[in-house]
Design a protein around this motif. Structure first.
Motif, PDB file in Angstrom:
ATOM      1  N   CYS A 265       0.847  -1.198   0.000  1.00  0.00           N
ATOM      2  CA  CYS A 265       0.000   0.000   0.000  1.00  0.00           C
ATOM      3  C   CYS A 265       0.881   1.247   0.000  1.00  0.00           C
ATOM      4  O   CYS A 265       1.783   1.379   0.822  1.00  0.00           O
ATOM      5  CB  CYS A 265      -0.932   0.007   1.208  1.00  0.00           C
ATOM      6  SG  CYS A 265      -1.875   1.544   1.333  1.00  0.00           S
TER       7      CYS A 265
ATOM      8  N   CYS B  97       0.006   3.331   3.664  1.00  0.00           N
ATOM      9  CA  CYS B  97       0.352   2.834   5.004  1.00  0.00           C
ATOM     10  C   CYS B  97       1.448   1.774   4.986  1.00  0.00           C
ATOM     11  O   CYS B  97       1.932   1.372   6.032  1.00  0.00           O
ATOM     12  CB  CYS B  97      -0.890   2.292   5.712  1.00  0.00           C
ATOM     13  SG  CYS B  97      -1.509   0.766   4.997  1.00  0.00           S
TER      14      CYS B  97
ATOM     15  N   CYS C  41      -7.061   2.574   3.569  1.00  0.00           N
ATOM     16  CA  CYS C  41      -6.591   3.894   3.120  1.00  0.00           C
ATOM     17  C   CYS C  41      -7.540   4.499   2.092  1.00  0.00           C
ATOM     18  O   CYS C  41      -7.677   5.719   2.009  1.00  0.00           O
ATOM     19  CB  CYS C  41      -5.197   3.776   2.543  1.00  0.00           C
ATOM     20  SG  CYS C  41      -3.972   3.390   3.803  1.00  0.00           S
TER      21      CYS C  41
ATOM     22  N   CYS D 254      -4.657   0.260  -0.199  1.00  0.00           N
ATOM     23  CA  CYS D 254      -5.455  -0.754   0.498  1.00  0.00           C
ATOM     24  C   CYS D 254      -6.842  -0.190   0.862  1.00  0.00           C
ATOM     25  O   CYS D 254      -7.070   1.018   0.826  1.00  0.00           O
ATOM     26  CB  CYS D 254      -4.733  -1.248   1.747  1.00  0.00           C
ATOM     27  SG  CYS D 254      -4.796  -0.102   3.136  1.00  0.00           S
TER      28      CYS D 254
HETATM   29 ZN   LIG Z   1      -3.016   1.373   3.293  1.00  0.00          ZN
END
Ligand SMILES: [Zn+2]
Ligand SMILES: [Zn+2]
Length: 120
Positions: free
Chosen positions: A77, A80, A117, A114
């Protein structure tokens, strides 16, 4: 296997994530307060050598450790840094056919955003 090595392996096997040595250390400290970072580090190296776990290298970031030792790819991702496993075993075969080469190894650098997020 020593008590410390069993603990390191258990933490990795219990986790749904690809943990860094630092994260494993924090968790191990909750269980054995006196454990040292060097102990974690040495046991991680030994477990990788013995193929109980796999090391995931990511340029510019600390290594992560993976309980899945069969060949697979990762998508990261962008926000994050969460790593997801993807199993596409036919990629290697496809590349080899296309390139007319027999590859000893290869790596893909795949990124995504992801679900967590995406929502924020
Ligand atoms: Zn993420
Ligand atoms: Zn993985």
């Amino acid at each position: 296997m020593t008590k410390q090595r069993k603990l390191v392996l258990a933490i990795i096997n219990e986790s749904e994530h690809h943990l860094t040595a630092e994260e494993i250390f924090m968790e191990a400290k909750n269980r054995i307060n006196s454990i040292a970072f060097a102990t974690i580090y040495n046991n991680l190296n030994a477990l990788v050598n013995e193929k109980y776990i796999a090391r995931v290298k990511s340029p510019g970031n600390p290594d992560r450790f993976d309980k899945v030792t069969i060949p697979h790819e990762h998508v990261v991702c962008d926000y994050c840094g969460h790593i997801m496993d993807v199993h596409v075993p036919e990629i290697k075969e496809m590349l080899e056919k296309r390139l007319k080469l027999s590859l000893t190894s290869f790596s893909l650098d795949m990124h995504y955003v992801c679900d967590t997020c995406k929502q924020s």
